[in-house]
Design a protein around this motif. Sequence first.
Motif, PDB file in Angstrom:
ATOM      1  N   PHE A 100       3.928  22.329  59.558  1.00 51.86           N
ATOM      2  CA  PHE A 100       4.157  23.105  60.781  1.00 51.86           C
ATOM      3  C   PHE A 100       3.173  22.683  61.861  1.00 51.86           C
ATOM      4  O   PHE A 100       3.551  22.512  63.020  1.00 51.86           O
ATOM      5  N   ASN A 101       1.917  22.502  61.498  1.00 52.07           N
ATOM      6  CA  ASN A 101       0.909  22.105  62.485  1.00 52.07           C
ATOM      7  C   ASN A 101       1.214  20.708  63.025  1.00 52.07           C
ATOM      8  O   ASN A 101       1.152  20.476  64.233  1.00 52.07           O
ATOM      9  N   SER A 102       1.563  19.800  62.134  1.00 54.41           N
ATOM     10  CA  SER A 102       1.886  18.429  62.566  1.00 54.41           C
ATOM     11  C   SER A 102       3.131  18.376  63.437  1.00 54.41           C
ATOM     12  O   SER A 102       3.264  17.490  64.276  1.00 54.41           O
ATOM     13  N   LEU A 103       4.043  19.301  63.217  1.00 54.38           N
ATOM     14  CA  LEU A 103       5.330  19.293  63.928  1.00 54.38           C
ATOM     15  C   LEU A 103       5.365  20.266  65.109  1.00 54.38           C
ATOM     16  O   LEU A 103       6.428  20.487  65.689  1.00 54.38           O
ATOM     17  N   THR A 104       4.223  20.817  65.488  1.00 53.88           N
ATOM     18  CA  THR A 104       4.171  21.830  66.544  1.00 53.88           C
ATOM     19  C   THR A 104       4.951  21.424  67.794  1.00 53.88           C
ATOM     20  O   THR A 104       5.703  22.220  68.343  1.00 53.88           O
ATOM     21  N   SER A 105       4.792  20.206  68.232  1.00 53.04           N
ATOM     22  CA  SER A 105       5.453  19.795  69.482  1.00 53.04           C
ATOM     23  C   SER A 105       6.970  19.636  69.320  1.00 53.04           C
ATOM     24  O   SER A 105       7.679  19.507  70.316  1.00 53.04           O
ATOM     25  N   LYS A 121       9.132  28.590  65.583  1.00 52.26           N
ATOM     26  CA  LYS A 121       7.710  28.918  65.542  1.00 52.26           C
ATOM     27  C   LYS A 121       7.509  30.372  65.129  1.00 52.26           C
ATOM     28  O   LYS A 121       6.615  30.681  64.337  1.00 52.26           O
ATOM     29  N   GLN A 122       8.348  31.276  65.634  1.00 51.72           N
ATOM     30  CA  GLN A 122       8.239  32.686  65.252  1.00 51.72           C
ATOM     31  C   GLN A 122       8.490  32.862  63.751  1.00 51.72           C
ATOM     32  O   GLN A 122       7.778  33.619  63.081  1.00 51.72           O
ATOM     33  N   LYS A 123       9.470  32.152  63.224  1.00 49.20           N
ATOM     34  CA  LYS A 123       9.731  32.205  61.775  1.00 49.20           C
ATOM     35  C   LYS A 123       8.542  31.621  61.013  1.00 49.20           C
ATOM     36  O   LYS A 123       8.133  32.155  59.979  1.00 49.20           O
ATOM     37  N   GLY A 124       8.011  30.519  61.519  1.00 45.92           N
ATOM     38  CA  GLY A 124       6.850  29.893  60.889  1.00 45.92           C
ATOM     39  C   GLY A 124       5.649  30.822  60.871  1.00 45.92           C
ATOM     40  O   GLY A 124       4.945  30.923  59.859  1.00 45.92           O
ATOM     41  N   GLN A 148      -5.910  27.574  59.421  1.00 46.43           N
ATOM     42  CA  GLN A 148      -6.070  26.516  60.420  1.00 46.43           C
ATOM     43  C   GLN A 148      -4.856  26.451  61.338  1.00 46.43           C
ATOM     44  O   GLN A 148      -4.998  26.415  62.568  1.00 46.43           O
ATOM     45  N   THR A 149      -3.667  26.435  60.764  1.00 46.77           N
ATOM     46  CA  THR A 149      -2.452  26.361  61.582  1.00 46.77           C
ATOM     47  C   THR A 149      -2.303  27.609  62.440  1.00 46.77           C
ATOM     48  O   THR A 149      -2.010  27.516  63.639  1.00 46.77           O
ATOM     49  N   LEU A 150      -2.520  28.777  61.844  1.00 50.58           N
ATOM     50  CA  LEU A 150      -2.428  30.006  62.629  1.00 50.58           C
ATOM     51  C   LEU A 150      -3.443  30.012  63.768  1.00 50.58           C
ATOM     52  O   LEU A 150      -3.116  30.412  64.894  1.00 50.58           O
ATOM     53  N   ALA A 151      -4.646  29.555  63.514  1.00 51.00           N
ATOM     54  CA  ALA A 151      -5.661  29.505  64.568  1.00 51.00           C
ATOM     55  C   ALA A 151      -5.272  28.520  65.659  1.00 51.00           C
ATOM     56  O   ALA A 151      -5.436  28.806  66.855  1.00 51.00           O
ATOM     57  N   ASP A 152      -4.741  27.375  65.267  1.00 49.34           N
ATOM     58  CA  ASP A 152      -4.304  26.405  66.278  1.00 49.34           C
ATOM     59  C   ASP A 152      -3.195  26.995  67.144  1.00 49.34           C
ATOM     60  O   ASP A 152      -3.194  26.834  68.366  1.00 49.34           O
ATOM     61  N   TRP A 153      -2.259  27.684  66.519  1.00 49.23           N
ATOM     62  CA  TRP A 153      -1.162  28.296  67.270  1.00 49.23           C
ATOM     63  C   TRP A 153      -1.642  29.493  68.089  1.00 49.23           C
ATOM     64  O   TRP A 153      -1.086  29.790  69.145  1.00 49.23           O
ATOM     65  N   ALA A 154      -2.668  30.187  67.608  1.00 46.61           N
ATOM     66  CA  ALA A 154      -3.181  31.369  68.314  1.00 46.61           C
ATOM     67  C   ALA A 154      -3.835  31.001  69.647  1.00 46.61           C
ATOM     68  O   ALA A 154      -3.978  31.861  70.518  1.00 46.61           O
ATOM     69  N   THR A 175      -2.596  29.579  72.018  1.00 46.79           N
ATOM     70  CA  THR A 175      -1.627  29.785  73.099  1.00 46.79           C
ATOM     71  C   THR A 175      -0.742  31.009  72.853  1.00 46.79           C
ATOM     72  O   THR A 175       0.316  31.141  73.468  1.00 46.79           O
ATOM     73  N   ASP A 176      -1.170  31.887  71.948  1.00 46.06           N
ATOM     74  CA  ASP A 176      -0.368  33.056  71.592  1.00 46.06           C
ATOM     75  C   ASP A 176      -1.301  34.255  71.401  1.00 46.06           C
ATOM     76  O   ASP A 176      -1.914  34.412  70.350  1.00 46.06           O
ATOM     77  N   GLU A 177      -1.403  35.078  72.435  1.00 47.89           N
ATOM     78  CA  GLU A 177      -2.348  36.206  72.408  1.00 47.89           C
ATOM     79  C   GLU A 177      -2.050  37.196  71.281  1.00 47.89           C
ATOM     80  O   GLU A 177      -2.971  37.724  70.659  1.00 47.89           O
ATOM     81  N   ALA A 178      -0.781  37.466  71.028  1.00 49.23           N
ATOM     82  CA  ALA A 178      -0.429  38.417  69.964  1.00 49.23           C
ATOM     83  C   ALA A 178      -0.880  37.885  68.608  1.00 49.23           C
ATOM     84  O   ALA A 178      -1.420  38.633  67.774  1.00 49.23           O
ATOM     85  N   LEU A 179      -0.668  36.615  68.377  1.00 44.44           N
ATOM     86  CA  LEU A 179      -1.100  36.007  67.122  1.00 44.44           C
ATOM     87  C   LEU A 179      -2.621  36.004  67.038  1.00 44.44           C
ATOM     88  O   LEU A 179      -3.205  36.303  65.983  1.00 44.44           O
ATOM     89  N   LYS A 180      -3.262  35.702  68.139  1.00 46.13           N
ATOM     90  CA  LYS A 180      -4.733  35.701  68.179  1.00 46.13           C
ATOM     91  C   LYS A 180      -5.278  37.082  67.808  1.00 46.13           C
ATOM     92  O   LYS A 180      -6.223  37.206  67.034  1.00 46.13           O
ATOM     93  N   GLU A 181      -4.656  38.112  68.355  1.00 45.71           N
ATOM     94  CA  GLU A 181      -5.071  39.485  68.057  1.00 45.71           C
ATOM     95  C   GLU A 181      -4.836  39.818  66.573  1.00 45.71           C
ATOM     96  O   GLU A 181      -5.665  40.458  65.935  1.00 45.71           O
ATOM     97  N   TRP A 182      -3.710  39.385  66.017  1.00 48.35           N
ATOM     98  CA  TRP A 182      -3.398  39.639  64.603  1.00 48.35           C
ATOM     99  C   TRP A 182      -4.386  38.914  63.693  1.00 48.35           C
ATOM    100  O   TRP A 182      -4.820  39.442  62.677  1.00 48.35           O
ATOM    101  N   LEU A 183      -4.737  37.690  64.071  1.00 45.12           N
ATOM    102  CA  LEU A 183      -5.558  36.841  63.222  1.00 45.12           C
ATOM    103  C   LEU A 183      -7.018  37.293  63.136  1.00 45.12           C
ATOM    104  O   LEU A 183      -7.661  37.120  62.099  1.00 45.12           O
ATOM    105  N   GLU A 184      -7.535  37.875  64.200  1.00 46.37           N
ATOM    106  CA  GLU A 184      -8.967  38.209  64.241  1.00 46.37           C
ATOM    107  C   GLU A 184      -9.442  39.031  63.038  1.00 46.37           C
ATOM    108  O   GLU A 184     -10.416  38.649  62.387  1.00 46.37           O
ATOM    109  N   PRO A 185      -8.818  40.158  62.692  1.00 43.26           N
ATOM    110  CA  PRO A 185      -9.323  40.912  61.533  1.00 43.26           C
ATOM    111  C   PRO A 185      -9.172  40.154  60.211  1.00 43.26           C
ATOM    112  O   PRO A 185      -9.972  40.345  59.288  1.00 43.26           O
TER     113      PRO A 185
END
Length: 179
Positions: A97-102, A109-112, A134-140, A142-152
Amino acid sequence: MPTKTESFETMLTGGHPNSLGRTVEVVEVVLKDASRLSELYNCYFSDDEVVRLRTSNALKRICAEYPEWLVPYIDKLLSEVSNINQASAQWTLAQLFNSLTSYINVSQKQKGIKILKRNLEHNDDWIVQNQTMQTLADWAKTDEALKEWLEPHLDNLVNDERKSIAGRAKKLRKALYKH
């Protein structure tokens, strides 16, 4: 080299489970003949977990050379491979998923993200944890909702007894949140 009739599943079978076996040979065959990529992908559905592990390794190697070749498989990775209850399949998904982001569209991406969140929360394998965060952090980034979910989740993982997980969580947390 494989015989004309030797299947990839046969080539990926046997030997020590932690060895590559003939994985590199399979990759070389596919790199010379992209039409055989579907045969390799179908090895994910082997009853042999070593074959599935080596399939993951082979797909990562092919993706590193020609990521566009895996684009037609993104939906299958999301709907089929994501349901394989094997750590190597799950950590490979994160890496692919990280390699194929573009190449991934918004819906994919939402399913991923949903799959990766599930894997981070429910799979305790150290490689799954590391690759998924790592992949979630890379995607976070540019994605505030994911960033917020990932922090805790990163906050919890910095206290993991496994140094590689705690170290990566600390590094990602520092890079993403800067506080």
